[in-house]
Scaffold this active site. Sequence first.
Site, PDB file in Angstrom:
ATOM      1  N   ARG A  73     -12.589   0.513   1.258  1.00  0.00           N
ATOM      2  CA  ARG A  73     -12.781  -0.401   0.122  1.00  0.00           C
ATOM      3  C   ARG A  73     -14.225  -0.488  -0.359  1.00  0.00           C
ATOM      4  O   ARG A  73     -14.581  -1.426  -1.054  1.00  0.00           O
ATOM      5  CB  ARG A  73     -12.202  -1.775   0.445  1.00  0.00           C
ATOM      6  N   THR A  99     -10.841  -0.241   7.316  1.00  0.00           N
ATOM      7  CA  THR A  99     -10.604   0.091   5.906  1.00  0.00           C
ATOM      8  C   THR A  99     -11.421  -0.827   5.010  1.00  0.00           C
ATOM      9  O   THR A  99     -11.576  -0.549   3.824  1.00  0.00           O
ATOM     10  CB  THR A  99      -9.122  -0.109   5.538  1.00  0.00           C
ATOM     11  N   SER A 155      -9.306  -3.320  11.533  1.00  0.00           N
ATOM     12  CA  SER A 155      -7.890  -3.138  11.204  1.00  0.00           C
ATOM     13  C   SER A 155      -7.139  -2.713  12.455  1.00  0.00           C
ATOM     14  O   SER A 155      -7.756  -2.352  13.453  1.00  0.00           O
ATOM     15  CB  SER A 155      -7.726  -2.046  10.144  1.00  0.00           C
ATOM     16  N   GLY A 156      -5.823  -2.713  12.370  1.00  0.00           N
ATOM     17  CA  GLY A 156      -5.019  -2.210  13.484  1.00  0.00           C
ATOM     18  C   GLY A 156      -3.997  -3.205  13.998  1.00  0.00           C
ATOM     19  O   GLY A 156      -3.552  -3.121  15.141  1.00  0.00           O
ATOM     20  N   GLU A 196      -1.034  -3.261  13.398  1.00  0.00           N
ATOM     21  CA  GLU A 196       0.212  -2.536  13.710  1.00  0.00           C
ATOM     22  C   GLU A 196       0.069  -1.735  14.995  1.00  0.00           C
ATOM     23  O   GLU A 196       0.978  -1.015  15.399  1.00  0.00           O
ATOM     24  CB  GLU A 196       0.592  -1.614  12.547  1.00  0.00           C
ATOM     25  N   ASN A 219      -1.643 -10.439  10.241  1.00  0.00           N
ATOM     26  CA  ASN A 219      -0.404 -10.764  10.949  1.00  0.00           C
ATOM     27  C   ASN A 219      -0.572 -10.747  12.462  1.00  0.00           C
ATOM     28  O   ASN A 219      -1.379 -10.008  13.000  1.00  0.00           O
ATOM     29  CB  ASN A 219       0.700  -9.767  10.560  1.00  0.00           C
ATOM     30  N   ASP A 270       5.330 -10.475   8.119  1.00  0.00           N
ATOM     31  CA  ASP A 270       4.114  -9.678   7.909  1.00  0.00           C
ATOM     32  C   ASP A 270       3.312 -10.149   6.699  1.00  0.00           C
ATOM     33  O   ASP A 270       2.788  -9.337   5.936  1.00  0.00           O
ATOM     34  CB  ASP A 270       4.432  -8.176   7.786  1.00  0.00           C
ATOM     35  N   ASP A 304       0.237 -11.042   6.040  1.00  0.00           N
ATOM     36  CA  ASP A 304      -1.190 -11.116   6.399  1.00  0.00           C
ATOM     37  C   ASP A 304      -1.956 -12.115   5.529  1.00  0.00           C
ATOM     38  O   ASP A 304      -1.770 -12.136   4.315  1.00  0.00           O
ATOM     39  CB  ASP A 304      -1.872  -9.758   6.192  1.00  0.00           C
ATOM     40  N   TRP A 317      -1.884  -3.308  -8.465  1.00  0.00           N
ATOM     41  CA  TRP A 317      -2.579  -3.077  -7.199  1.00  0.00           C
ATOM     42  C   TRP A 317      -4.056  -2.771  -7.435  1.00  0.00           C
ATOM     43  O   TRP A 317      -4.694  -2.041  -6.695  1.00  0.00           O
ATOM     44  CB  TRP A 317      -1.911  -1.922  -6.440  1.00  0.00           C
TER      45      TRP A 317
END
Lengths: 600, 132
Positions: free
Chosen positions: A131, A175, A190-191, A193, A281, A323, A325, A494
């Site tokens: 980003r 990210t 991040s991560g 998941e 999340n 989910d 977030d 988006w």
Amino acid sequence: MDMAFKHRVIAGVVLAWAGFAHADAQLDRAMQDPGNWAAQAGDNYNQRYSALKQINAGNVGKMQAAWTFSTGVLRGHEGSPLVVGDVMYIHTPFPNNVFAMDLKTQEILWKYEPKQDSAVVAQMCCDTVNRGVAYGDGKIFLQRADSVLDALDAKTGKVVWSVKNGDPKLGAVNTNAPHVFGDKVITGISGGEWGVRGHLTAYDIKTGKVAWRGYSTGPDEEMLMDPDKTVTWTDGKLAPVGKDSSLKTWKGDQWKTGGGTTWGWYSYDKELNLVYYGTGNPSTWNPSQRPGDNKWSMSIWARDLDTGKVKWVYQMTPHDEWDFDGINEMILADIDVKGKKTKALVHFDRNGFGYTLDRTTGALLVAEKYDPAVNWATHVDMKTGRPEVVAKYSTQQNGPDVNTKGVCPAALGSKDQQPAAFSPKTGLFYVPTNHVCMDYEPFEVEYTAGQPYVGATLAMYPAPKSHGGMGNFIAWDAGKGKIAWSKPEKFSVWSGALTTAGDVIFYGTLEGYLKAVRLSDGKELWKFKTPSGIIGNVFTYMHQGKQYVGVYSGIGGWAGIGMAAGLEKDNDGLGAVGGYRDLQKHTALGGSLTVFALPD
Amino acid sequence: MKPAIFCSLAVLMASVAVPATALSEGPLYTVVEGYKVDANTMQGFRTWRSAACDRCHGPNQEGLVGPSLIERLKVLTPEEFKTTVLGGRMAKGMPSFGENAKVSEHIDQLYAYLKGRSDGAITRAKVIEIEQ
């Protein structure tokens, strides 16, 4: 504004003002000049507003492409370039190359190509996005995918310092854009998941030394929380969080792999010296496996910039089942809330509620749906601050291996990370939104370090019984919690919005249009088809007396890869005009920057 | 009640060093009514879910950022399938699942499930076990 001022080199002197932290003088000066775009949001408030008005509602219809630049990288292009003086800093998704371009000659002054293990790509959940970079103290800060934070000399691109922020082998990747606030560089992780435990970390801008790290879950001292001084909205007032406020809400040591990652946009109020951000999340996506509120995932945070100590925190979605977030940007603005002038924080959550809080105290003032399709909760109880969950759409109550159907919004939320904008002229917020619902089936999953830890299968589709599209671009009154106007879009919006003093709002679409709409009512004034779908954020700057508006195109991200027409036969009646396959009729991969201006 | 579909693969992978299950005898998968499958194939479906393969290949295996497995399994040999899943294809973003015990131990079952999807015999992604 004295344009010559832009060309003056400001020595990186650190000034100490009374009442707030050491500001980065260079960045502060750069941000004060609307000719620059010196931070990802243009300012520290996440307002995404520009005082430039050479391009305005009267003449935007004449705007033309001035120049274009190929980044040489496919996949999703999020964020935007920065402009400081005569130099534009352009970044790419993985492998995270950075170009410094001389705007006078359009020559590339330097290019930085970090050496990253390509294995990191497999640890990224939702495309290889990045980003954008940050600027300050004569440096450009790049938060690489492999979690390494690089500080580059802004003049040469040489690495000044470099730190490892996480362990990509465990799924801890990055990210987000780093943010320069005062004498610190702030970054997240991040991560979620992969069961990564989220944290926000501040590095010293000069040396890269860790100033503090505050975790999202776990023991008080690791979250930098004071049980007696940190407050949260409880029973209609602010009260101390108390001892072990996170530990109490997890089964055993699940908090260690509990998610709450921090991959969004952060903001900073210099006077209060507070940094604001949201957490993601709780891991896994199967709620039955993690009883409790799972604090402090899905929360809004205010931390002191110098110490990282939490002043206040508020959990939006206790015990997430969808989910949703909570990482979307916190926009700071002084607005009228229910008839009272307020130092507000405004946040459009993935869960479909637009929240307005007092940013000084953390008091909850407004929480209303910003998409009428939202159905997982009837409302937010203003006394407890908790959402009233609808049993039919509760994946916890329906249980594992049951497909909970028709939940609105989908996991990608009524809005994902694509940032909204604020206009001080109207006092309203302009929000790119998703109009998408889902079927969500959780299932039992075991944690294995470094392996996906998801535990749910999803199918997403346009909101039923609506206009058939998957997005809206809306104007929102955060003081009242009401939509002022709404413009339907075929696909999710988006792209980060931009408001300007010229009474125009800009945003991009997934088919690849950059659009200019009227501030007062959203009427479309102009559009241009760029080479690929837009998930980047619109930015503007002034160079040699001319205003430019630019945006990355390059389809990807969750919008591009997560919008499969994952419909089973029995859902086919939902009028799935959207979905990934439909998007493929409009656009293809490819990263480029397109910059627009009025004709000479 | 539709007849059950049996698919056997007489010549099964011998060259890949993984814990092979005894799939070389008998049918590769058994499916009734398009979605009721034998225990082995059911295990393949569970493996597919646990490794979150749908994030790249789509909830129905039809491809997203990763290719359609419905199409790919018409082309790949069982050996190539194993090599790809266990070794990864880093350049294309395909992670290696060789370190993931769930996947490496159940690679044959995963193959059976996906092959059934690719053949069109298993008509939807979500399957249930045939009641014994």
